[in-house]
Write a protein that holds these residues in place. Structure first.
Motif, PDB file in Angstrom:
ATOM      1  N   TYR A  37     -12.215   7.312 -10.291  1.00  0.00           N
ATOM      2  CA  TYR A  37     -12.305   5.858 -10.290  1.00  0.00           C
ATOM      3  C   TYR A  37     -11.059   5.250  -9.655  1.00  0.00           C
ATOM      4  N   LEU A  38     -11.263   4.149  -8.920  1.00  0.00           N
ATOM      5  CA  LEU A  38     -10.158   3.383  -8.364  1.00  0.00           C
ATOM      6  C   LEU A  38     -10.015   2.112  -9.189  1.00  0.00           C
ATOM      7  N   SER A  39      -8.824   1.894  -9.725  1.00  0.00           N
ATOM      8  CA  SER A  39      -8.534   0.699 -10.512  1.00  0.00           C
ATOM      9  C   SER A  39      -7.850  -0.339  -9.628  1.00  0.00           C
ATOM     10  N   THR A  40      -8.111  -1.617  -9.902  1.00  0.00           N
ATOM     11  CA  THR A  40      -7.445  -2.679  -9.147  1.00  0.00           C
ATOM     12  C   THR A  40      -5.953  -2.725  -9.464  1.00  0.00           C
ATOM     13  N   SER A  41      -5.544  -2.078 -10.552  1.00  0.00           N
ATOM     14  CA  SER A  41      -4.116  -2.047 -10.880  1.00  0.00           C
ATOM     15  C   SER A  41      -3.399  -0.875 -10.207  1.00  0.00           C
ATOM     16  N   ALA A  42      -4.136  -0.049  -9.456  1.00  0.00           N
ATOM     17  CA  ALA A  42      -3.511   1.085  -8.762  1.00  0.00           C
ATOM     18  C   ALA A  42      -2.649   0.581  -7.608  1.00  0.00           C
ATOM     19  N   SER A  43      -1.499   1.208  -7.436  1.00  0.00           N
ATOM     20  CA  SER A  43      -0.585   0.832  -6.355  1.00  0.00           C
ATOM     21  C   SER A  43      -1.147   1.269  -5.001  1.00  0.00           C
ATOM     22  N   ARG A  44      -0.705   0.573  -3.961  1.00  0.00           N
ATOM     23  CA  ARG A  44      -1.040   0.939  -2.582  1.00  0.00           C
ATOM     24  C   ARG A  44       0.207   1.498  -1.922  1.00  0.00           C
ATOM     25  N   TYR A  45       0.098   2.697  -1.382  1.00  0.00           N
ATOM     26  CA  TYR A  45       1.187   3.319  -0.633  1.00  0.00           C
ATOM     27  C   TYR A  45       0.816   3.186   0.841  1.00  0.00           C
ATOM     28  N   ILE A  46       1.598   2.410   1.576  1.00  0.00           N
ATOM     29  CA  ILE A  46       1.254   2.057   2.949  1.00  0.00           C
ATOM     30  C   ILE A  46       2.289   2.642   3.912  1.00  0.00           C
ATOM     31  N   ILE A  47       1.783   3.358   4.923  1.00  0.00           N
ATOM     32  CA  ILE A  47       2.648   3.945   5.954  1.00  0.00           C
ATOM     33  C   ILE A  47       2.460   3.162   7.252  1.00  0.00           C
ATOM     34  N   ASN A  48       3.592   2.843   7.894  1.00  0.00           N
ATOM     35  CA  ASN A  48       3.604   2.258   9.235  1.00  0.00           C
ATOM     36  C   ASN A  48       4.380   3.210  10.130  1.00  0.00           C
ATOM     37  N   GLY A  49       3.712   3.757  11.129  1.00  0.00           N
ATOM     38  CA  GLY A  49       4.379   4.666  12.064  1.00  0.00           C
ATOM     39  C   GLY A  49       4.964   3.912  13.233  1.00  0.00           C
ATOM     40  N   VAL A  50       6.187   4.269  13.613  1.00  0.00           N
ATOM     41  CA  VAL A  50       6.848   3.692  14.783  1.00  0.00           C
ATOM     42  C   VAL A  50       7.216   4.856  15.690  1.00  0.00           C
ATOM     43  N   GLY A  51       6.464   5.018  16.769  1.00  0.00           N
ATOM     44  CA  GLY A  51       6.705   6.108  17.692  1.00  0.00           C
ATOM     45  C   GLY A  51       6.148   7.445  17.225  1.00  0.00           C
ATOM     46  N   CYS A  52       5.452   7.466  16.115  1.00  0.00           N
ATOM     47  CA  CYS A  52       4.855   8.704  15.590  1.00  0.00           C
ATOM     48  C   CYS A  52       3.351   8.676  15.843  1.00  0.00           C
ATOM     49  N   THR A  53       2.822   9.783  16.316  1.00  0.00           N
ATOM     50  CA  THR A  53       1.367   9.854  16.489  1.00  0.00           C
ATOM     51  C   THR A  53       0.679  10.131  15.163  1.00  0.00           C
ATOM     52  N   PHE A  54       1.412  10.712  14.193  1.00  0.00           N
ATOM     53  CA  PHE A  54       0.843  10.963  12.873  1.00  0.00           C
ATOM     54  C   PHE A  54       1.960  11.016  11.839  1.00  0.00           C
ATOM     55  N   CYS A  55       1.730  10.381  10.694  1.00  0.00           N
ATOM     56  CA  CYS A  55       2.690  10.383   9.588  1.00  0.00           C
ATOM     57  C   CYS A  55       2.072  11.100   8.393  1.00  0.00           C
ATOM     58  N   PHE A  56       2.917  11.704   7.585  1.00  0.00           N
ATOM     59  CA  PHE A  56       2.476  12.406   6.379  1.00  0.00           C
ATOM     60  C   PHE A  56       3.108  11.767   5.151  1.00  0.00           C
ATOM     61  N   PHE A  57       2.359  11.764   4.038  1.00  0.00           N
ATOM     62  CA  PHE A  57       2.931  11.368   2.755  1.00  0.00           C
ATOM     63  C   PHE A  57       3.675  12.574   2.192  1.00  0.00           C
ATOM     64  N   ASN A  58       4.859  12.355   1.647  1.00  0.00           N
ATOM     65  CA  ASN A  58       5.614  13.410   0.975  1.00  0.00           C
ATOM     66  C   ASN A  58       5.425  13.247  -0.535  1.00  0.00           C
ATOM     67  N   PHE A  59       5.160  14.364  -1.212  1.00  0.00           N
ATOM     68  CA  PHE A  59       4.873  14.340  -2.638  1.00  0.00           C
ATOM     69  C   PHE A  59       5.935  15.100  -3.420  1.00  0.00           C
ATOM     70  N   GLU A  60       6.154  14.654  -4.645  1.00  0.00           N
ATOM     71  CA  GLU A  60       6.999  15.360  -5.606  1.00  0.00           C
ATOM     72  C   GLU A  60       6.364  15.139  -6.975  1.00  0.00           C
ATOM     73  N   ASN A  61       6.017  16.246  -7.647  1.00  0.00           N
ATOM     74  CA  ASN A  61       5.334  16.160  -8.945  1.00  0.00           C
ATOM     75  C   ASN A  61       4.082  15.282  -8.876  1.00  0.00           C
ATOM     76  N   ASN A  62       3.300  15.451  -7.850  1.00  0.00           N
ATOM     77  CA  ASN A  62       2.037  14.736  -7.636  1.00  0.00           C
ATOM     78  C   ASN A  62       2.203  13.254  -7.295  1.00  0.00           C
ATOM     79  N   ASP A  63       3.419  12.766  -7.152  1.00  0.00           N
ATOM     80  CA  ASP A  63       3.664  11.365  -6.817  1.00  0.00           C
ATOM     81  C   ASP A  63       4.130  11.257  -5.368  1.00  0.00           C
TER      82      ASP A  63
END
Length: 190
Positions: free
Chosen positions: A135-161
């Motif tokens: 389920y997606l809750s409306t209280s869930a945070s949005r993690y937004i990536i903006n790439g500058v000069g990158c053709t692809f960006c990755f999310f980095n995780f630590e302890n599932n966050d």
């Protein structure tokens, strides 16, 4: 000559009845909030609108396969609306993140695309129920990536966050910027 006391008694009786019935009249107006809100809605309606709501997005099936309950095309449109700046989403997925095999898994709803030729991405954490529904809750945070000069960006995780981002290529001047927003309206009916 003194007039008949009858009209006087009638007037006195009418005044007495009127005085006796006044406390029964309500002098307060119901339906108006004690404190007014800027848009004129009651505080109860405003409170209900701010309560988090959840929507079933997907479920985890046998062997960890994801079954989408919301069509992926609809998710792509919802991500584009959530960005609200002309970002075109061309890929959506539910991604499982698990630091160690014995750690509980975390699931994210992810949308990837482009804006003016630059990489954009958004990830939202999903809630896993005991029935393996996501389920997606409306209280869930949005993690937004903006790439500058990158053709692809990755999310980095630590302890599932999500803790940061990295760029696919390490050329000078390329970066992936991460911004976190507190809530979302991704799957709210508009």
């Amino acid at each position: 000559m003194i007039g008949s006391p009858r009209p006087f008694w009638r007037l006195l009786l009418a005044a007495g009845l009127l005085t006796a019935s006044l406390p029964a009249c309500e002098t307060t107006k119901r339906g108006f909030p004690e404190m007014s809100s800027p848009d004129g809605e009651t505080s109860e309606a405003s409170r209900r609108r701010r309560e988090p709501t959840s929507k079933l997005v997907a479920s985890v099936g046998d062997r960890g396969l994801i079954k989408y309950e919301v069509p992926r095309e609809q998710l792509a449109l919802a991500f584009s609306r959530q960005f609200g700046d002309g970002t075109s989403i061309d890929k959506t997925m539910v991604r499982k993140v698990q630091g160690k095999p014995k750690d509980p898994a975390m699931y994210y709803l992810v949308g990837l695309g482009l804006r003016n030729g630059m990489f954009r991405g958004m990830a939202l954490p999903l809630n896993l129920t005991t029935d393996n529904d996501l389920y997606l809750s409306t209280s869930a945070s949005r993690y937004i990536i903006n790439g500058v000069g990158c053709t692809f960006c990755f999310f980095n995780f630590e302890n599932n966050d999500i803790v940061g981002t990295s760029c696919e290529e390490n050329t000078g001047g390329s970066s992936c910027d991460l911004r976190v927003e507190e809530t979302n309206t991704l799957l709210l009916n508009r």
